[in-house]
Design a protein around this motif. Structure first.
Motif, short mmCIF file in Angstrom:
data_model
loop_
_atom_site.label_atom_id
_atom_site.label_comp_id
_atom_site.label_asym_id
_atom_site.label_seq_id
_atom_site.Cartn_x
_atom_site.Cartn_y
_atom_site.Cartn_z
N GLY A 220 0.83 -1.20 0.00
CA GLY A 220 0.00 0.00 0.00
C GLY A 220 0.87 1.25 0.00
N ALA A 221 1.94 1.21 -0.79
CA ALA A 221 2.98 2.24 -0.73
C ALA A 221 2.60 3.58 -1.35
N GLY A 222 1.48 3.64 -2.05
CA GLY A 222 1.12 4.91 -2.69
C GLY A 222 2.20 5.36 -3.65
N ASP A 223 2.76 6.53 -3.42
CA ASP A 223 3.79 7.06 -4.32
C ASP A 223 5.21 6.60 -3.97
N ALA B 95 8.82 -1.39 -2.64
CA ALA B 95 7.54 -0.72 -2.47
C ALA B 95 6.54 -1.28 -3.48
N THR B 96 5.32 -1.58 -3.00
CA THR B 96 4.27 -2.08 -3.88
C THR B 96 2.95 -1.38 -3.57
N ASP B 97 2.11 -1.27 -4.58
CA ASP B 97 0.78 -0.68 -4.42
C ASP B 97 -0.08 -1.15 -5.58
N ASP C 69 -0.85 -6.33 -5.70
CA ASP C 69 -1.70 -6.53 -4.54
C ASP C 69 -0.81 -6.98 -3.38
N PHE C 70 -1.16 -6.62 -2.15
CA PHE C 70 -0.31 -6.97 -1.01
C PHE C 70 -0.12 -8.47 -0.86
N ARG C 71 -1.14 -9.27 -1.16
CA ARG C 71 -1.01 -10.73 -1.05
C ARG C 71 -0.01 -11.28 -2.07
N ASP C 72 -0.11 -10.76 -3.31
CA ASP C 72 0.82 -11.19 -4.35
C ASP C 72 2.25 -10.78 -4.01
#
Length: 102
Positions: A9-12, A36-38, A52-55
């Motif tokens: 959920g890193a946003g920018d 970082a992922t979002d 996605d956070f799960r992936d």
């Protein structure tokens, strides 16, 4: 051994960006991998992978998970705890009656 830190959920990507800078300043960047992922394709300050956070948990198998401002009404922590590689996670934001999380 390199410690893998995953921000979901890193946003920018701002948090991961400044974490990398702080680690570099202290000459510890070679000891950590910060990812970082979002799910959104926001204009990013730093490199943010769309996932996605799960992936992302399954792909990167992090030791540490960072999550700031989890979406209201959602609780991702069960997935963090279920991921065998995760040794700890840090939640940033309001609790209980705030505007994020469950």
């Amino acid at each position: 051994e390199v410690v893998r830190v995953l921000e979901v959920g890193a946003g920018d990507g701002r948090l991961s960006h400044y974490l990398r800078l702080a680690l570099r300043e202290r000459h510890h960047l070679d000891q950590f991998e910060v990812i970082a992922t979002d799910v959104s394709g926001l204009l990013c300050l730093a490199q943010v992978e769309i996932a996605d956070f799960r992936d992302a948990l399954n792909k990167y198998k992090p030791a540490v998970v960072l999550c700031s401002w989890m979406p209201l009404g959602e609780d991702w922590t069960a997935s963090f705890r279920a991921c065998q590689s995760v040794m700890s996670y840090l939640l940033i934001g309001e609790t209980d009656d705030g505007c994020c999380g469950h």
